[in-house]
Write an enzyme that holds these catalytic residues in place. Structure first.
Site, PDB file in Angstrom:
ATOM      1  N   ASP A 106       0.848  -1.189   0.000  1.00  0.00           N
ATOM      2  CA  ASP A 106       0.000   0.000   0.000  1.00  0.00           C
ATOM      3  C   ASP A 106       0.891   1.250   0.000  1.00  0.00           C
ATOM      4  O   ASP A 106       1.904   1.312   0.703  1.00  0.00           O
ATOM      5  CB  ASP A 106      -0.917   0.007   1.231  1.00  0.00           C
ATOM      6  CG  ASP A 106      -2.051   1.002   1.093  1.00  0.00           C
ATOM      7  OD1 ASP A 106      -3.209   0.556   0.931  1.00  0.00           O
ATOM      8  OD2 ASP A 106      -1.789   2.227   1.145  1.00  0.00           O
ATOM      9  N   ILE A 107       0.505   2.250  -0.767  1.00  0.00           N
ATOM     10  CA  ILE A 107       1.318   3.462  -0.901  1.00  0.00           C
ATOM     11  C   ILE A 107       1.319   4.291   0.392  1.00  0.00           C
ATOM     12  O   ILE A 107       2.277   5.030   0.646  1.00  0.00           O
ATOM     13  CB  ILE A 107       0.828   4.287  -2.117  1.00  0.00           C
ATOM     14  CG1 ILE A 107       1.911   5.214  -2.613  1.00  0.00           C
ATOM     15  CG2 ILE A 107      -0.458   5.034  -1.814  1.00  0.00           C
ATOM     16  CD1 ILE A 107       1.651   5.790  -4.004  1.00  0.00           C
ATOM     17  N   HIS A 125     -10.082  -5.191  -3.477  1.00  0.00           N
ATOM     18  CA  HIS A 125      -8.751  -5.387  -2.895  1.00  0.00           C
ATOM     19  C   HIS A 125      -8.879  -5.798  -1.448  1.00  0.00           C
ATOM     20  O   HIS A 125      -9.701  -5.257  -0.710  1.00  0.00           O
ATOM     21  CB  HIS A 125      -7.900  -4.122  -3.027  1.00  0.00           C
ATOM     22  CG  HIS A 125      -8.555  -2.883  -2.498  1.00  0.00           C
ATOM     23  ND1 HIS A 125      -9.513  -2.199  -3.220  1.00  0.00           N
ATOM     24  CD2 HIS A 125      -8.422  -2.227  -1.323  1.00  0.00           C
ATOM     25  CE1 HIS A 125      -9.925  -1.160  -2.510  1.00  0.00           C
ATOM     26  NE2 HIS A 125      -9.291  -1.154  -1.343  1.00  0.00           N
TER      27      HIS A 125
HETATM   28  P1  5GP Z   1      -9.825   1.448   0.298  1.00  0.00           P
HETATM   29  O1  5GP Z   1     -10.197   2.569   1.202  1.00  0.00           O
HETATM   30  O2  5GP Z   1     -10.418   1.580  -1.068  1.00  0.00           O
HETATM   31  O3  5GP Z   1     -10.073   0.102   0.932  1.00  0.00           O
HETATM   32  O4  5GP Z   1      -8.259   1.513   0.198  1.00  0.00           O
HETATM   33  C1  5GP Z   1      -7.544   1.873  -0.953  1.00  0.00           C
HETATM   34  C2  5GP Z   1      -6.073   1.768  -0.607  1.00  0.00           C
HETATM   35  O5  5GP Z   1      -5.339   1.896  -1.798  1.00  0.00           O
HETATM   36  C3  5GP Z   1      -5.580   2.827   0.367  1.00  0.00           C
HETATM   37  O6  5GP Z   1      -5.020   2.215   1.518  1.00  0.00           O
HETATM   38  C4  5GP Z   1      -4.534   3.596  -0.458  1.00  0.00           C
HETATM   39  O7  5GP Z   1      -3.417   4.010   0.319  1.00  0.00           O
HETATM   40  C5  5GP Z   1      -4.155   2.603  -1.532  1.00  0.00           C
HETATM   41  N1  5GP Z   1      -3.744   3.222  -2.794  1.00  0.00           N
HETATM   42  C6  5GP Z   1      -4.442   4.169  -3.484  1.00  0.00           C
HETATM   43  N2  5GP Z   1      -3.787   4.489  -4.611  1.00  0.00           N
HETATM   44  C7  5GP Z   1      -2.653   3.732  -4.636  1.00  0.00           C
HETATM   45  C8  5GP Z   1      -1.572   3.616  -5.571  1.00  0.00           C
HETATM   46  O8  5GP Z   1      -1.513   4.277  -6.605  1.00  0.00           O
HETATM   47  N3  5GP Z   1      -0.599   2.727  -5.266  1.00  0.00           N
HETATM   48  C9  5GP Z   1      -0.643   1.953  -4.125  1.00  0.00           C
HETATM   49  N4  5GP Z   1       0.387   1.105  -3.919  1.00  0.00           N
HETATM   50  N5  5GP Z   1      -1.648   2.024  -3.232  1.00  0.00           N
HETATM   51  C10 5GP Z   1      -2.645   2.911  -3.483  1.00  0.00           C
END
Ligand code: 5GP
Ligand code: ZN
Length: 119
Positions: A32-33, A101
């Site tokens: 995760d970024i 994810h």
């Molecule tokens: P959600 O809230 O949708 O479950 O989490 C999305 C996750 O994706 C977040 O933890 C965010 O930091 C991660 N994320 C968003 N964009 C990117 C990206 O471009 N690269 C990576 N490695 N992680 C990302």
């Protein structure tokens, strides 16, 4: 199927760089970024599907692999005494990226509570 505008599909295709943890024919895993735990990576189906509300029979293999491989990959990343697998789903689940994810979260110390209990 892939979505040309989806950031996680772009990560699968290598159009957006990522720190890869694992890849096979059906799934891709990457750090995760913005990590919120010492170990924090994401496991995704390569096939684009927006959320767990939209899954069907064609996703069974990838989703099964995510569940079955999570423990091995978590241990390889240093979370060898347990971890948490979270799939935020839809508006109520506060899902931000609309490509399914699983977050794998862990480290050496116990994580915080899953959700604060209303008392
Ligand atoms: P959600 O809230 O949708 O479950 O989490 C999305 C996750 O994706 C977040 O933890 C965010 O930091 C991660 N994320 C968003 N964009 C990117 C990206 O471009 N690269 C990576 N490695 N992680 C990302
Ligand atoms: Zn996608």
């Amino acid at each position: 199927m892939q979505d040309p505008n989806c950031i996680f599909c772009k990560i699968v295709r290598g159009e957006i760089p990522s720190r890869k943890v694992y890849e096979d024919a059906d799934i891709f895993a990457f750090h995760d970024i913005h990590p919120i735990a010492p170990v924090h990576f994401l496991m995704i189906p390569k096939e684009h599907v927006a959320s767990l509300e939209q899954t069907g029979d064609v996703h069974v293999t990838a989703l099964g692999k995510i569940m079955v491989l999570a423990g091995r990959l978590a241990a390889e990343q240093g979370a060898d005494e347990g971890f948490r697998l979270i799939v935020n789903t839809g508006r109520v689940g506060r899902q931000e990226v609309m490509h399914v994810h699983a977050h794998i979260l862990g480290g050496k110390e116990p994580l915080g509570p899953m959700l604060p209990r209303a008392r």
